[in-house]
Scaffold this active site. Structure first.
Site, PDB file in Angstrom:
ATOM      1  N   HIS A   1       9.793   7.148  -7.623  1.00 15.02           N
ATOM      2  CA  HIS A   1      10.723   6.671  -8.656  1.00 15.02           C
ATOM      3  C   HIS A   1      11.648   7.771  -9.158  1.00 15.02           C
ATOM      4  O   HIS A   1      12.212   7.652 -10.240  1.00 15.02           O
ATOM      5  CB  HIS A   1       9.948   6.028  -9.812  1.00 15.02           C
ATOM      6  CG  HIS A   1       9.265   4.744  -9.412  1.00 15.02           C
ATOM      7  ND1 HIS A   1       8.331   4.104 -10.189  1.00 15.02           N
ATOM      8  CD2 HIS A   1       9.410   3.971  -8.300  1.00 15.02           C
ATOM      9  CE1 HIS A   1       7.915   3.003  -9.570  1.00 15.02           C
ATOM     10  NE2 HIS A   1       8.543   2.912  -8.421  1.00 15.02           N
TER      11      HIS A   1
ATOM     12  N   CYS B   1      30.303  15.126 -15.273  1.00 19.43           N
ATOM     13  CA  CYS B   1      30.322  15.745 -13.941  1.00 19.43           C
ATOM     14  C   CYS B   1      31.393  16.831 -13.852  1.00 19.43           C
ATOM     15  O   CYS B   1      32.535  16.608 -14.257  1.00 19.43           O
ATOM     16  CB  CYS B   1      30.578  14.651 -12.910  1.00 19.43           C
ATOM     17  SG  CYS B   1      30.674  15.245 -11.230  1.00 19.43           S
TER      18      CYS B   1
ATOM     19  N   THR C   1      -2.368   3.338 -12.460  1.00 18.15           N
ATOM     20  CA  THR C   1      -1.213   2.443 -12.316  1.00 18.15           C
ATOM     21  C   THR C   1      -1.633   0.994 -12.539  1.00 18.15           C
ATOM     22  O   THR C   1      -2.727   0.587 -12.127  1.00 18.15           O
ATOM     23  CB  THR C   1      -0.523   2.599 -10.934  1.00 18.15           C
ATOM     24  OG1 THR C   1       0.587   1.700 -10.862  1.00 18.15           O
ATOM     25  CG2 THR C   1      -1.459   2.352  -9.758  1.00 18.15           C
ATOM     26  N   SER C   2      -0.738   0.226 -13.186  1.00  9.29           N
ATOM     27  CA  SER C   2      -1.025  -1.187 -13.424  1.00  9.29           C
ATOM     28  C   SER C   2      -0.853  -2.000 -12.142  1.00  9.29           C
ATOM     29  O   SER C   2      -1.283  -3.149 -12.080  1.00  9.29           O
ATOM     30  CB  SER C   2      -0.087  -1.734 -14.508  1.00  9.29           C
ATOM     31  OG  SER C   2       1.256  -1.596 -14.087  1.00  9.29           O
TER      32      SER C   2
END
Ligand code: OAD
Length: 249
Positions: free
Chosen positions: A118, A147, A188-189
Site C-alpha cells: 500500500h 512540485c 490484519t482484518s
C-alpha cells in the site's frame, strides 16, 4: 501462550516462509489501526481523506490529515513484533515480508526486504506529473507542498481507495505466497483485497497458513493455525522456541 509444538516443527522444517502484516502489527507501537472500534475509519471518512477525488476536492484537508498521521508515525518505535519479524528473515533463505502498512516500522526494526503493498507515508510524489518529491516534509505546516518541476500538488505515496497497487510489488507478493511452505497473516482484518486474497493463494498451493490476531477474522477461520494473541506478545515467544531448533539442525 499456547503455540502448538507441531507448528514449531513445521516452521523448523520450512524452506520458504512468507508473512503478510497489517495495521495490528503497529498497534503496540501506538499507531491506530483502521477498523477496530477506536480505529481511524471510525473517526475519519476514507472517501474524503484517502482517495484521489477527496484530494482533488480538498487537498489541504488531506495533506493536514497525512501530516497528523506522519507526526504520530515519525515518533513511533518498532515493537517486539516488528523486531521478531526482522529476526525471522535471518532464519530462512527464502523469506518474504509483505506489508499493508505505510509506516516504515518494519524497515526501522531491521527488516531488509519489505514489499510495501500500500505504498509508504514517508515517500511523496507529485499528483500531477508523478515525479518523486524528496524534500523533507514540515509536518507542522498546513501549507501543501508543491512540485519543483511542474508546480503541481504533492501527495503521499500511499495507495488510495480506487487506485491500483504497485504492479511489480503485487506480482512478487503473489509469487511469494504461491511458493511458501508456511504463510502467515497477522494484524490484519483481511477486509482489503488483493492483500486479503494472499493467504488463500498460498493455501491453494499447499502452504500451511497461520493467522495471528487477538480478534478472529475470516482469515483466522480459514487458517490451519489460529493464534489469538497480539503480535507483540506472541512473536518473540514463537521465535524463542524456533531459533534453538533451527540452529541445531
Ligand atoms: P484493519 O484496521 O482493518 O485491521 C487491523 C487488525 O489488527 C484487526 O483485525 C485487529 O483485530 C488486529 N489487531 C489489533 N491490535 C493488534 C495487535 N496488537 N496484534 C495483532 N493484531 C492486532 O487494518 P488492515 O487489515 O491493515 O489501506 O487494513 C488494511 C488496509 O485498510 C490498510 O492498509 C489501509 C486500510 O484502508 C490503505 O490505506 C490503502
Amino acid at each position: 501462550m499456547d503455540i502448538p509444538q507441531q507448528l514449531i516443527e513445521i516452521l523448523a522444517k520450512a524452506k520458504s516462509v512468507a508473512i503478510l502484516t497489517g495495521a495490528g502489527v503497529s498497534a503496540e507501537s501506538g499507531i491506530a489501526t483502521f477498523r477496530d472500534p477506536d480505529g481511524l475509519w471510525s473517526r475519519f471518512n476514507p472517501a474524503e481523506l484517502a482517495s484521489a477525488s477527496g484530494f482533488m476536492s480538498n487537498p489541504e484537508l488531506v495533506w493536514q490529515w497525512y501530516n497528523y498521521r506522519r507526526n504520530i508515525i515519525y515518533s513511533a518505535k518498532p515493537n517486539p513484533g516488528h523486531h521478531a519479524i526482522a529476526e525471522m528473515e535471518d532464519l530462512y533463505h527464502d523469506f518474504t515480508l509483505i506489508t499493508q502498512n505505510v509506516d516504515g516500522l518494519h524497515q526501522t526494526a531491521g527488516s531488509k526486504k519489505v514489499y510495501e503493498l500500500h505504498g509508504s507515508i514517508i515517500q511523496n510524489h507529485c499528483f500531477d506529473c508523478n515525479k518523486p518529491y524528496d524534500e523533507e516534509i514540515d509536518v507542522s505546516s498546513k501549507k501543501l507542498a508543491t512540485c519543483n518541476s511542474c508546480g503541481g500538488k504533492i501527495r503521499p505515496s500511499v495507495v488510495w481507495f480506487g487506485e491500483m497497487l504497485p504492479e511489480k510489488t503485487l506480482r512478487e507478493s503473489e509469487r511469494a505466497a504461491g511458493n511458501s511452505d508456511v504463510f502467515f497473516s497477522m494484524g490484519t482484518s483481511g477486509e482489503v483485497f488483493p492483500a486479503a486474497g494472499l493467504p488463500a493463494m498460498a493455501k491453494a498451493n499447499n502452504a500451511i497458513t497461520v493467522d495471528i490476531n487477538p480478534t478472529p477474522t475470516q482469515l483466522s477461520k480459514a487458517a490451519d493455525y489460529y493464534l489469538p494473541y497480539t503480535t507483540g506478545e506472541i512473536l518473540p515467544t514463537l521465535l524463542d522456541r524456533l531459533k534453538p531448533i533451527i540452529s541445531n539442525q
